[in-house]
Structure formats: structure tokens, C-alpha cells
Motif scaffolding. Sequence first.
Motif, PDB file in Angstrom:
ATOM      1  N   GLY A 147       0.822  -1.195   0.000  1.00 36.94           N
ATOM      2  CA  GLY A 147       0.000   0.000   0.000  1.00 36.94           C
ATOM      3  C   GLY A 147       0.858   1.248   0.000  1.00 36.94           C
ATOM      4  O   GLY A 147       2.073   1.190  -0.194  1.00 36.94           O
ATOM      5  N   THR A 148       0.235   2.385   0.204  1.00 41.12           N
ATOM      6  CA  THR A 148       0.948   3.666   0.258  1.00 41.12           C
ATOM      7  C   THR A 148       0.698   4.322   1.607  1.00 41.12           C
ATOM      8  O   THR A 148      -0.196   3.934   2.371  1.00 41.12           O
ATOM      9  N   GLU A 180       0.710  11.416  -4.844  1.00 43.50           N
ATOM     10  CA  GLU A 180      -0.555  11.302  -5.557  1.00 43.50           C
ATOM     11  C   GLU A 180      -0.385  11.665  -7.022  1.00 43.50           C
ATOM     12  O   GLU A 180       0.575  12.330  -7.413  1.00 43.50           O
ATOM     13  N   ILE A 181      -1.318  11.164  -7.823  1.00 45.57           N
ATOM     14  CA  ILE A 181      -1.430  11.557  -9.228  1.00 45.57           C
ATOM     15  C   ILE A 181      -2.399  12.725  -9.283  1.00 45.57           C
ATOM     16  O   ILE A 181      -3.548  12.617  -8.830  1.00 45.57           O
ATOM     17  N   ASN A 185      -0.561  12.572 -16.679  1.00 45.68           N
ATOM     18  CA  ASN A 185       0.900  12.669 -16.712  1.00 45.68           C
ATOM     19  C   ASN A 185       1.434  13.667 -15.706  1.00 45.68           C
ATOM     20  O   ASN A 185       2.507  14.245 -15.893  1.00 45.68           O
ATOM     21  N   GLU A 186       0.705  13.875 -14.626  1.00 48.23           N
ATOM     22  CA  GLU A 186       1.132  14.767 -13.561  1.00 48.23           C
ATOM     23  C   GLU A 186       1.066  14.023 -12.234  1.00 48.23           C
ATOM     24  O   GLU A 186       0.035  13.422 -11.896  1.00 48.23           O
ATOM     25  N   TYR A 187       2.164  14.066 -11.479  1.00 45.64           N
ATOM     26  CA  TYR A 187       2.190  13.362 -10.208  1.00 45.64           C
ATOM     27  C   TYR A 187       3.340  13.891  -9.358  1.00 45.64           C
ATOM     28  O   TYR A 187       4.223  14.596  -9.843  1.00 45.64           O
ATOM     29  N   ASP A 188       3.322  13.501  -8.101  1.00 50.22           N
ATOM     30  CA  ASP A 188       4.388  13.841  -7.170  1.00 50.22           C
ATOM     31  C   ASP A 188       4.453  12.727  -6.125  1.00 50.22           C
ATOM     32  O   ASP A 188       3.571  12.616  -5.266  1.00 50.22           O
ATOM     33  N   ARG A 233      12.578  11.207  -4.872  1.00 54.56           N
ATOM     34  CA  ARG A 233      11.338  11.846  -5.312  1.00 54.56           C
ATOM     35  C   ARG A 233      11.235  11.806  -6.833  1.00 54.56           C
ATOM     36  O   ARG A 233      12.223  12.025  -7.536  1.00 54.56           O
ATOM     37  N   SER A 234      10.042  11.531  -7.310  1.00 54.53           N
ATOM     38  CA  SER A 234       9.744  11.598  -8.742  1.00 54.53           C
ATOM     39  C   SER A 234       8.482  12.432  -8.907  1.00 54.53           C
ATOM     40  O   SER A 234       7.410  12.059  -8.399  1.00 54.53           O
TER      41      SER A 234
END
Length: 325
Positions: A147-148, A180-181, A185-188, A233-234
Motif C-alpha cells: 500500500g501507500t 498522488e497523481i 501525466n502529472e504526479y508527485d 522523489r519523482s
Amino acid sequence: MKSLYNIFFSFVLLLATTQAFALPDVKVTLKVIDDEGQPVDGASASVNFKAGSEGNTDTERTDSDGLATLSGSSTRFIEYGAGKEGYYSTWYQKSYSKFTGMTGFRRWQPWNETLTLELRKIKNPRDLYIGNTSGSSSNGTPIKLPGTDKEYAYDLIARDWVVPHGLGTHRDFVFKLTGEITGHNEYDYTLSLRFSNDGDGIQQYDADPMWGSRLRLPHEAPVNGYQSELIQRSARTFDRFIANDFPDDRNYFFRIRTEKDANGNIVSALYGKIYGNIRFSIGDKRTVTMLYYLNPDSNDRNLEADYKKNLFPSTQKYGFPAYPP
């Protein structure tokens, strides 16, 4: 007479055209040393002079000073390396940007540059746990985070999550994935890795994955310098990355299962290494990817692998080891 003149003129024109398109020459001297800085006599030193998709190779034996001079012609790139029985081979690439000389007689500069190569000795290859969590090889066992936003501990020898999420019993690597997304194509996302015992930790060691010694990292893990946490981090917006902590040349040493005496001295610990970065996928996949090596013997920092003695079940594909030593 006119016919002979035409033949002579055609020959001169052909010679001039050939010289005009001739590749510039390259000359280098390779200096081969061992990992103690001593010259290696009798090593096979080679240079591949690249010419488009092909090339020509010159190979010479090093002399008593570890030197060998090689020459050829190249568009711009050369690949050079050395090898000898009892050593790990090594290869590098070099590109040139400047040449001198008239048309047809050009030389890449610097001319006859000395390039130093280190051959690391094959010292004591031994049985290690070699685990690949990518799932892309015969020894690959993918790991998916349960999980997260919570910590999940992974047992490197059991190759499983610690109970209740798996059958593992040792909290070697403790992962936590948060983020989170936020759009298409956007997330952190951030993956943190921490450890369970005082003295456990990880440290980075940068080394090119494509070029250099086949033994990419030193023979032994360091004694000191381990950090208790690694954070990666991505993150990206729609059109660009704003954080991407995964350089290709990143590798690691780690220490786990550390035990200390009453004075804080380490009395027992296991050492390992990771080739390449620790990577993770986001969304529903939530996988962690790494190629790790672990010495099973307490306080033994030797991480020079013998593939025939991989402690995990494994096969060798295509007649060569699946992983570097």
C-alpha cells in the motif's frame, strides 16, 4: 596519348577524392595499472576506432611499464580497454572534437594522448545472495508495495515482505511510498527507505553503468559512512519533470542486521551492495526495483560475487553471467 592523359587525370582525381574523404587518424597510448597503481605487464590493450556503425580494432600487449601504443582512423569516437587473466576487464569511450592537418592527412587532437586504465584484480569471488526485483530475469522476483502512506518492511534473504504482508522475518529495508497523481501525466511521489537497527544504513557510490571496470564497485563495502535514510522523489507537471532522483550512475553500499555491544561498537552486521538506482513505479503498480548483492556472513565486507555460487536459485543465460560481479 590523350587516352593515357585521361587515365592519369582520373587516377589523380580518384586519389584526391579518396584523401578528401579519408577519416582523421588517431593515436593513443594506453597505460594499464592495477588497483594498487602498479603497471600491468602483458595485458591485452585494445582500441576500437569507430567509423559509423563499424570500426577497426588495434590490439597490443602492454610492456613492463604497462604501456601500449595503438593507432587507426575514426570518425570521432574510440572505445578502448584492457584485459588480462586474473583481472576484471575494463572499457571506456572517448570522443574527439578537434583535428589538425591538411585534407587527407588529418589527425585528431590530442595526438598520442596517454589514457590510464585500471584493471581490478580478481581476488576472492564468493557466494552471495544476488536478488533482482525487476522480474525481468530468471532470478527476478518482483516486489509490490502492499500500500501507500505506510511503512512496509522487506526481508532481503526471504525475498518477501515481513509478516503480516509476507513470510519475511527481518526488517532489512523499510519502505514508505507517499504521493498522488494530480492529473494526466502529472504526479508527485516520494519513496523513503529507512532501517530498523542502530548502525544500519546506506551510502551512494557513483560509477558509470556502461563504461569502466566489469567489477563496477570496490571489492569490499566501506566500514563507515552509512546514512540511516534514503529519500527519492519523482514528480512532474504535464510537460516536464520537476524532480527525478534517479541518475544512471548511482549505486549503493548498505549495512543491515547490525548489533552493537554496550559501548556502541558493532559486533555483528551484514553488508551488501546495489547495482544501479533503487527505482519505483507509481499508481496501482507500486513496485520497487533493485539489483542487490548480500554477503550472508556476519562482519564480512567482501562483495565480490561468484555467479556459480549465487545463494538464490538462478540460471545463466546465453553462456554468460546475468549480472556484473
